[in-house]
Design an enzyme around this catalytic site. Structure first.
Site, PDB file in Angstrom:
ATOM      1  N   LEU A   9       0.858  -1.181   0.000  1.00  0.00           N
ATOM      2  CA  LEU A   9       0.000   0.000   0.000  1.00  0.00           C
ATOM      3  C   LEU A   9       0.898   1.236   0.000  1.00  0.00           C
ATOM      4  CD1 LEU A   9      -3.158   0.662   2.120  1.00  0.00           C
ATOM      5  CD2 LEU A   9      -1.347   2.369   2.051  1.00  0.00           C
ATOM      6  N   SER A  15       1.107  11.964  -7.878  1.00  0.00           N
ATOM      7  CA  SER A  15       2.219  12.456  -8.699  1.00  0.00           C
ATOM      8  C   SER A  15       3.530  12.108  -8.011  1.00  0.00           C
ATOM      9  CB  SER A  15       2.111  13.983  -8.896  1.00  0.00           C
ATOM     10  OG  SER A  15       2.229  14.653  -7.653  1.00  0.00           O
ATOM     11  N   GLY A  16       4.640  12.476  -8.649  1.00  0.00           N
ATOM     12  CA  GLY A  16       5.949  12.417  -8.020  1.00  0.00           C
ATOM     13  C   GLY A  16       6.397  11.031  -7.616  1.00  0.00           C
ATOM     14  N   ILE A  17       7.076  10.970  -6.464  1.00  0.00           N
ATOM     15  CA  ILE A  17       7.665   9.709  -6.014  1.00  0.00           C
ATOM     16  C   ILE A  17       6.600   8.652  -5.786  1.00  0.00           C
ATOM     17  CG2 ILE A  17       8.994   8.602  -4.172  1.00  0.00           C
ATOM     18  CD1 ILE A  17      10.437  11.262  -3.744  1.00  0.00           C
ATOM     19  N   GLY A  18       5.475   9.029  -5.205  1.00  0.00           N
ATOM     20  CA  GLY A  18       4.433   8.055  -4.924  1.00  0.00           C
ATOM     21  C   GLY A  18       3.915   7.380  -6.175  1.00  0.00           C
ATOM     22  N   TYR A 153       8.236  22.096   8.171  1.00  0.00           N
ATOM     23  CA  TYR A 153       8.399  20.881   7.376  1.00  0.00           C
ATOM     24  C   TYR A 153       9.518  20.011   7.945  1.00  0.00           C
ATOM     25  CZ  TYR A 153       9.434  17.918   3.325  1.00  0.00           C
ATOM     26  OH  TYR A 153       9.672  16.842   2.494  1.00  0.00           O
TER      27      TYR A 153
END
Length: 283
Positions: A9, A15-18, A153
């Protein structure tokens, strides 16, 4: 257990790394459960899957909503019978500094980047114990080195790294491997999704820090112009190495640049080496 039966999961896959990890996992034979907060934003995910000739199980999961997290994890178990790995990738950037941020702003950053990770991990752990699985969290070099105007962050990413580093030996007693993956700059929508209007926010909202913030932004923008930013696919390779390793390491960087940058902090007993680098970022 054959590779085709293993289920992973992944959060934050719009988008991006995911997105890159979701596709790479399916290509490698994993049953890839690609989750995102709003499934109406899954067009890029579906296009990538079609282009790669693979199937993804796309589901809604909002990491800040415990009911959504529980429903997603329970749904995977109900439909597939097992969960072998989780990749905590969902996150949100934030640009600002303490004097100009509200505490609500900072809490929001912590909710997504820290408590959201814990929520998904807590729901998944009983199932990962059953399969002897692995819990992987995409953090950041900002989870090791504090960076100007990224206080909230970095605080959230520091918290994630500290939590996972502490959890890892406990989880290992139950057969679960815990790892963190630390990207540097990645050429994706992550930066644009921060939502800052540079022309307005730097000149007005950032006073008395506007000149300092503009210096930082210009330096950061140069990373994306000089080619040092990784592609999401390149960063995803490091996640896949952890996912497929027999004995995954706890801390993994996604590039040589990230390894060099993080090593500055890990060998920096008094903090002077880190500040010797980041002081220059703000002029």
């Amino acid at each position: 257990m054959s590779a085709t039966t293993r289920t992973v999961l992944i959060t934050g896959t719009s988008s991006g790394i995911g997105l890159a990890v979701a596709v790479a996992a399916a290509r490698a034979g994993w049953r890839s459960i690609a989750t995102l907060r709003d499934t109406t934003r899954a067009d890029a995910l579906r296009e990538a899957a079609a282009e790669a000739g693979i199937e993804l199980d796309i589901r809604a999961l909002d990491v800040t909503d415990e009911t959504s997290v529980a429903a997603a994890v329970d749904g995977v178990i109900a439909d597939h019978g097992r969960l072998d790995a989780v990749v905590n990738n969902a996150g949100a950037g934030h640009l600002g500094t303490l004097e100009n941020d509200s505490l609500a702003d900072i809490r929001d950053v912590m909710e997504v980047n820290f408590f959201g990770v814990l929520s998904v991990s807590k729901a998944a752990l009983p199932h990962l114990r059953t399969t002897g699985g692995r819990l992987i969290t995409v953090t950041s070099v900002g989870g090791v080195v504090g960076q100007p105007f990224n206080e909230a962050y970095c605080a959230a990413k520091f918290a994630v790294e500290g939590y996972m580093e502490s959890l890892a030996p406990v989880a290992r007693t139950q057969g679960v491997h815990v790892s963190v993956v630390e990207p540097g700059a990645v050429d994706s929508k992550f930066v644009s999704n921060i939502g800052i209007d540079l022309d307005v926010d730097v000149s007005v909202a950032a006073d008395p820090y506007s000149d300092t913030l503009r210096h930082y932004i210009n330096r950061t923008a140069d990373q994306f112009l000089d080619g040092s930013a990784q592609t999401p696919a390149a960063a995803a390779e490091a996640v896949m190495e952890v996912l497929n390793a027999d004995r995954p390491k706890f801390r993994v960087q996604t590039s040589d640049w990230a390894r060099t940058f993080v090593s500055t902090k890990l060998a920096d007993l008094d903090g002077s080496a880190v500040h010797g680098v980041t002081d220059a970022w703000v002029g």
